[in-house]
Design a protein around this motif. Structure first.
Motif, PDB file in Angstrom:
ATOM      1  N   LEU A   1     -25.124   0.817 -24.790  1.00 39.77           N
ATOM      2  CA  LEU A   1     -24.008   0.531 -23.888  1.00 39.77           C
ATOM      3  C   LEU A   1     -22.693   0.344 -24.655  1.00 39.77           C
ATOM      4  CD1 LEU A   1     -22.926  -0.129 -21.056  1.00 39.77           C
ATOM      5  CD2 LEU A   1     -23.615  -2.502 -21.461  1.00 39.77           C
ATOM      6  N   VAL A   2     -22.752  -0.260 -25.826  1.00 41.20           N
ATOM      7  CA  VAL A   2     -21.536  -0.483 -26.618  1.00 41.20           C
ATOM      8  C   VAL A   2     -20.873   0.841 -26.979  1.00 41.20           C
ATOM      9  CG1 VAL A   2     -20.687  -1.369 -28.835  1.00 41.20           C
ATOM     10  CG2 VAL A   2     -22.351  -2.679 -27.517  1.00 41.20           C
ATOM     11  N   ARG A   3     -21.649   1.845 -27.316  1.00 41.46           N
ATOM     12  CA  ARG A   3     -21.089   3.164 -27.650  1.00 41.46           C
ATOM     13  C   ARG A   3     -20.468   3.821 -26.419  1.00 41.46           C
ATOM     14  NH1 ARG A   3     -22.175   4.989 -32.752  1.00 41.46           N
ATOM     15  NH2 ARG A   3     -23.915   4.009 -33.800  1.00 41.46           N
ATOM     16  N   LYS A   4     -21.097   3.654 -25.265  1.00 36.64           N
ATOM     17  CA  LYS A   4     -20.549   4.223 -24.031  1.00 36.64           C
ATOM     18  C   LYS A   4     -19.227   3.550 -23.671  1.00 36.64           C
ATOM     19  CE  LYS A   4     -25.113   5.428 -22.284  1.00 36.64           C
ATOM     20  NZ  LYS A   4     -26.160   5.137 -21.314  1.00 36.64           N
ATOM     21  N   MET A   5     -19.161   2.238 -23.862  1.00 39.36           N
ATOM     22  CA  MET A   5     -17.916   1.512 -23.589  1.00 39.36           C
ATOM     23  C   MET A   5     -16.824   1.932 -24.567  1.00 39.36           C
ATOM     24  SD  MET A   5     -19.499  -2.260 -22.740  1.00 39.36           S
ATOM     25  CE  MET A   5     -17.982  -3.085 -23.072  1.00 39.36           C
ATOM     26  N   ASP A   6     -17.174   2.116 -25.821  1.00 42.52           N
ATOM     27  CA  ASP A   6     -16.211   2.537 -26.830  1.00 42.52           C
ATOM     28  C   ASP A   6     -15.629   3.901 -26.491  1.00 42.52           C
ATOM     29  OD1 ASP A   6     -14.802   2.379 -29.333  1.00 42.52           O
ATOM     30  OD2 ASP A   6     -16.276   3.783 -30.144  1.00 42.52           O
ATOM     31  N   ALA A   7     -16.449   4.795 -25.953  1.00 43.77           N
ATOM     32  CA  ALA A   7     -15.977   6.128 -25.589  1.00 43.77           C
ATOM     33  C   ALA A   7     -15.078   6.086 -24.352  1.00 43.77           C
ATOM     34  CB  ALA A   7     -17.167   7.050 -25.342  1.00 43.77           C
ATOM     35  N   ALA A   8     -15.319   5.121 -23.463  1.00 42.37           N
ATOM     36  CA  ALA A   8     -14.588   5.076 -22.203  1.00 42.37           C
ATOM     37  C   ALA A   8     -13.285   4.274 -22.272  1.00 42.37           C
ATOM     38  CB  ALA A   8     -15.487   4.489 -21.111  1.00 42.37           C
ATOM     39  N   ILE A   9     -13.184   3.322 -23.191  1.00 45.46           N
ATOM     40  CA  ILE A   9     -12.038   2.423 -23.241  1.00 45.46           C
ATOM     41  C   ILE A   9     -11.214   2.710 -24.492  1.00 45.46           C
ATOM     42  CG2 ILE A   9     -11.314   0.018 -23.395  1.00 45.46           C
ATOM     43  CD1 ILE A   9     -13.958  -0.719 -22.031  1.00 45.46           C
ATOM     44  N   ASN A  10      -9.907   2.867 -24.313  1.00 47.01           N
ATOM     45  CA  ASN A  10      -9.011   3.077 -25.437  1.00 47.01           C
ATOM     46  C   ASN A  10      -8.487   1.707 -25.886  1.00 47.01           C
ATOM     47  OD1 ASN A  10      -7.058   3.742 -27.265  1.00 47.01           O
ATOM     48  ND2 ASN A  10      -6.092   5.307 -26.000  1.00 47.01           N
ATOM     49  N   LEU A  11      -9.158   1.104 -26.867  1.00 48.20           N
ATOM     50  CA  LEU A  11      -8.796  -0.245 -27.307  1.00 48.20           C
ATOM     51  C   LEU A  11      -7.459  -0.274 -28.028  1.00 48.20           C
ATOM     52  CD1 LEU A  11     -12.289  -1.532 -28.475  1.00 48.20           C
ATOM     53  CD2 LEU A  11     -11.075  -2.059 -26.367  1.00 48.20           C
TER      54      LEU A  11
END
Length: 51
Positions: free
Chosen positions: A27-37
């Motif tokens: 899930l962390v990788r999916k969130m990283d791909a979806a959110i531009n921090l």
């Protein structure tokens, strides 16, 4: 009791990265791909500038 072999293994250094620890479908990788921090960081820093 420690043997000579155990002492050698204890002194070895192993380097690992977070990429090796986190599975590709986590899930962390999916969130990283979806959110531009970086963009979010710019928004927060822009709002807290001192005059």
């Amino acid at each position: 009791m420690l043997s000579k072999h155990d002492s050698i293994q204890r002194d070895q250094l192993e380097m690992i990265t977070l990429d090796q620890l986190v599975p590709p479908n986590h899930l962390v990788r999916k969130m990283d791909a979806a959110i531009n921090l970086k963009k979010m960081a710019n928004w927060t820093w822009r709002g807290t500038k001192m005059a």
